[in-house]
Design a protein around this motif. Structure first.
Motif, PDB file in Angstrom:
ATOM      1  N   GLU A 119       1.016  -1.235   0.277  1.00 37.88           N
ATOM      2  CA  GLU A 119       0.165   0.192   0.124  1.00 37.88           C
ATOM      3  C   GLU A 119       0.365   1.486  -0.145  1.00 37.88           C
ATOM      4  N   GLY A 120       1.978   1.463   0.015  1.00 37.88           N
ATOM      5  CA  GLY A 120       3.109   2.062  -0.269  1.00 37.88           C
ATOM      6  C   GLY A 120       3.251   2.289   1.385  1.00 37.88           C
ATOM      7  N   ALA A 121       3.914   2.228   2.054  1.00 39.22           N
ATOM      8  CA  ALA A 121       3.565   2.474   3.630  1.00 39.22           C
ATOM      9  C   ALA A 121       5.148   1.388   3.835  1.00 39.22           C
ATOM     10  N   ILE A 122       5.975   2.049   4.928  1.00 43.02           N
ATOM     11  CA  ILE A 122       7.335   1.889   4.733  1.00 43.02           C
ATOM     12  C   ILE A 122       7.311   0.993   5.665  1.00 43.02           C
ATOM     13  N   THR A 123       7.901  -0.251   5.645  1.00 45.53           N
ATOM     14  CA  THR A 123       7.912  -1.254   6.850  1.00 45.53           C
ATOM     15  C   THR A 123       9.307  -1.581   7.295  1.00 45.53           C
ATOM     16  N   ASP A 124      10.376  -1.105   6.535  1.00 43.64           N
ATOM     17  CA  ASP A 124      11.707  -1.353   7.019  1.00 43.64           C
ATOM     18  C   ASP A 124      12.505   0.100   6.569  1.00 43.64           C
ATOM     19  N   VAL A 125      14.126   0.348   7.153  1.00 46.20           N
ATOM     20  CA  VAL A 125      14.569   1.240   6.554  1.00 46.20           C
ATOM     21  C   VAL A 125      16.212   0.763   6.582  1.00 46.20           C
ATOM     22  N   PHE A 145       6.217   6.501   1.443  1.00 44.39           N
ATOM     23  CA  PHE A 145       7.403   6.353   1.062  1.00 44.39           C
ATOM     24  C   PHE A 145       7.849   7.962   0.254  1.00 44.39           C
ATOM     25  N   ALA A 146       6.231   7.775  -0.052  1.00 45.78           N
ATOM     26  CA  ALA A 146       6.773   9.107  -1.353  1.00 45.78           C
ATOM     27  C   ALA A 146       6.083  10.812  -0.806  1.00 45.78           C
ATOM     28  N   GLY A 147       6.379  10.504   0.647  1.00 47.29           N
ATOM     29  CA  GLY A 147       6.330  11.902   1.396  1.00 47.29           C
ATOM     30  C   GLY A 147       7.714  12.185   1.588  1.00 47.29           C
ATOM     31  N   TYR A 148       8.456  11.404   1.410  1.00 45.29           N
ATOM     32  CA  TYR A 148      10.094  12.335   1.362  1.00 45.29           C
ATOM     33  C   TYR A 148      10.794  12.207   0.760  1.00 45.29           C
ATOM     34  N   LEU A 149       9.786  12.701  -0.803  1.00 43.95           N
ATOM     35  CA  LEU A 149      10.543  12.652  -2.046  1.00 43.95           C
ATOM     36  C   LEU A 149      10.113  13.917  -2.714  1.00 43.95           C
ATOM     37  N   THR A 150      10.633  14.620  -3.320  1.00 45.37           N
ATOM     38  CA  THR A 150      10.067  16.481  -3.855  1.00 45.37           C
ATOM     39  C   THR A 150       9.370  15.823  -4.615  1.00 45.37           C
ATOM     40  N   ASP A 151       8.753  14.949  -5.926  1.00 39.56           N
ATOM     41  CA  ASP A 151       7.857  14.749  -6.779  1.00 39.56           C
ATOM     42  C   ASP A 151       7.305  13.190  -5.985  1.00 39.56           C
ATOM     43  N   PRO A 152       5.807  13.878  -5.334  1.00 38.30           N
ATOM     44  CA  PRO A 152       5.767  11.928  -4.256  1.00 38.30           C
ATOM     45  C   PRO A 152       4.533  11.286  -5.406  1.00 38.30           C
ATOM     46  N   GLU A 154       5.206  10.797  -9.470  1.00 41.67           N
ATOM     47  CA  GLU A 154       6.667  10.579 -10.039  1.00 41.67           C
ATOM     48  C   GLU A 154       6.880   9.506  -8.967  1.00 41.67           C
ATOM     49  N   ALA A 155       7.002   9.207  -7.856  1.00 39.43           N
ATOM     50  CA  ALA A 155       7.779   7.994  -7.300  1.00 39.43           C
ATOM     51  C   ALA A 155       6.787   7.273  -6.934  1.00 39.43           C
ATOM     52  N   ARG A 156       5.329   7.074  -7.098  1.00 40.55           N
ATOM     53  CA  ARG A 156       4.746   6.849  -6.635  1.00 40.55           C
ATOM     54  C   ARG A 156       4.155   5.781  -8.222  1.00 40.55           C
ATOM     55  N   ARG A 157       4.523   6.219  -9.109  1.00 34.96           N
ATOM     56  CA  ARG A 157       4.507   6.073 -10.686  1.00 34.96           C
ATOM     57  C   ARG A 157       5.288   4.831 -10.642  1.00 34.96           C
ATOM     58  N   GLY A 158       6.504   5.273 -10.299  1.00 35.75           N
ATOM     59  CA  GLY A 158       7.565   4.086 -10.207  1.00 35.75           C
ATOM     60  C   GLY A 158       7.295   2.781  -9.395  1.00 35.75           C
ATOM     61  N   PHE A 159       7.041   3.098  -7.728  1.00 37.07           N
ATOM     62  CA  PHE A 159       6.190   2.434  -7.270  1.00 37.07           C
ATOM     63  C   PHE A 159       5.629   1.194  -7.857  1.00 37.07           C
ATOM     64  N   HIS A 160       4.727   1.710  -8.565  1.00 40.53           N
ATOM     65  CA  HIS A 160       3.693   0.952  -9.082  1.00 40.53           C
ATOM     66  C   HIS A 160       3.999  -0.010 -10.560  1.00 40.53           C
ATOM     67  N   HIS A 161       4.985   0.160 -11.260  1.00 38.38           N
ATOM     68  CA  HIS A 161       5.242   0.234 -12.481  1.00 38.38           C
ATOM     69  C   HIS A 161       6.293  -0.906 -12.099  1.00 38.38           C
ATOM     70  N   ALA A 162       7.043  -1.094 -10.104  1.00 33.78           N
ATOM     71  CA  ALA A 162       7.941  -2.319 -10.291  1.00 33.78           C
ATOM     72  C   ALA A 162       7.171  -3.192  -9.810  1.00 33.78           C
ATOM     73  N   LEU A 163       6.222  -2.724  -9.008  1.00 33.72           N
ATOM     74  CA  LEU A 163       4.552  -3.892  -8.353  1.00 33.72           C
ATOM     75  C   LEU A 163       4.370  -4.956  -9.623  1.00 33.72           C
ATOM     76  N   ALA A 164       4.338  -3.915 -10.839  1.00 33.90           N
ATOM     77  CA  ALA A 164       3.316  -4.224 -11.970  1.00 33.90           C
ATOM     78  C   ALA A 164       4.368  -5.120 -13.154  1.00 33.90           C
ATOM     79  N   LEU A 173      14.841  10.793  -9.061  1.00 31.71           N
ATOM     80  CA  LEU A 173      13.824  10.930  -7.573  1.00 31.71           C
ATOM     81  C   LEU A 173      15.123  12.336  -7.099  1.00 31.71           C
ATOM     82  N   THR A 174      14.640  12.423  -6.261  1.00 27.09           N
ATOM     83  CA  THR A 174      15.300  13.309  -5.323  1.00 27.09           C
ATOM     84  C   THR A 174      14.527  13.526  -4.403  1.00 27.09           C
ATOM     85  N   ILE A 175      15.540  12.876  -3.002  1.00 26.04           N
ATOM     86  CA  ILE A 175      14.918  12.971  -1.985  1.00 26.04           C
ATOM     87  C   ILE A 175      14.890  13.747  -0.614  1.00 26.04           C
ATOM     88  N   ARG A 176      14.326  14.184   0.062  1.00 25.10           N
ATOM     89  CA  ARG A 176      14.028  15.742   0.447  1.00 25.10           C
ATOM     90  C   ARG A 176      14.518  14.995   2.196  1.00 25.10           C
TER      91      ARG A 176
END
Length: 265
Positions: A119-125, A145-152, A154-164, A173-176
């Protein structure tokens, strides 16, 4: 001060029925004595500890039971069951060792590593993720996880691409950081699955490319300056050639005038 168990219990454990706690390994004797005192206070007992029977190797046992009292309420004996749980305890130890080994590998990485649930929640780092975000692990775990990136988005797009597709490679991406500092990264991610093959989330690693980007920018500037230098040289060449012709013509004219002067003289 002596604890007696039934013949079946002490036969299975390979210990004397007259002194149970003398077979308990020294490190676990406080556990046994604590459980004994709690049983007298509460009427029930449950504990797990190691024994060292004379008949063989060290074993793990688990005991559960209750205190039997007389009509006056005085404890007269304890009754319960003792189970050999050595195999289970050894399996649990192997699982802990494997988990510790996996954790050491994650923490050994200098790149930020984040495990993201479906669902996009961080479980470990790892510690590198804490450093690049400025946020402690306790706050990161469970957050988006997307809340720590400057373009949330785009981050979610990459995440869903990985899942698919199962993986994503070199996803920029850029981490803030919490202080406002940004770090350019490229993400490589893969789906991790349970034993049944069901996707459980995404394991993503981020490579800091800030220095690389700065070097590339410097090289681009140097390349443009070199191109400008070649252009200036070419223009200068075009300008200098007519001047050379003019200077040469003036020299010839002067030579002719000198000849004429000599002839007149």
């Amino acid at each position: 001060d002596k604890t007696r168990f039934c013949d079946r219990c002490h036969d299975d454990a390979g210990v004397s029925p007259t002194c149970w706690d003398c077979h308990v390994v020294p490190e676990d004797r406080p556990v046994f004595r604590r459980a004994f005192d709690e049983a007298l206070a509460t009427g029930h007992f449950h504990y797990a500890l190691r024994i060292a029977p004379a008949t063989g190797a060290q074993r793990w046992i688990e005991a559960t039971g209750e205190v039997i009292r007389d009509e006056a309420g005085n404890p007269v004996r304890m009754a319960g069951a003792v189970v050999d749980v050595t195999d289970r305890k050894l399996a649990e130890a192997r699982i802990r060792e494997a988990a510790a080994y996996a954790r050491s590998l994650i923490e050994a990485s200098i790149d930020p590593i984040v495990v993201i649930g479906p669902e996009g929640a961080i479980t470990d780092v790892n510690a590198a993720t804490e450093e690049v975000t400025g946020v402690p692990r306790e706050r990161l775990v469970g957050s988006d996880f997307a809340g720590y990136l400057t373009d949330p988005a785009e981050a979610r797009r990459g995440f869903h691409h990985a899942l698919a597709s199962g993986t994503v490679r070199d996803f920029p991406l850029t981490i803030r950081h919490e202080s406002g500092r940004n770090t350019e990264v490229i993400f490589n991610a893969t789906v991790y699955r349970d034993p049944g093959g069901q996707a459980q989330g995404v394991l993503a690693a981020a490579r800091d490319v800030s220095v690389l980007r700065a070097t590339q920018d410097q090289l681009a500037i140097a390349s443009r300056l070199a191109a400008l230098g070649r252009l200036v040289a070419a223009v200068a060449h075009q300008i200098n050639n007519p001047l050379a012709v003019q200077v040469s013509g003036q020299a010839v004219a002067l030579e002719v005038l000198r000849d004429l002067r000599d002839q007149v003289a």
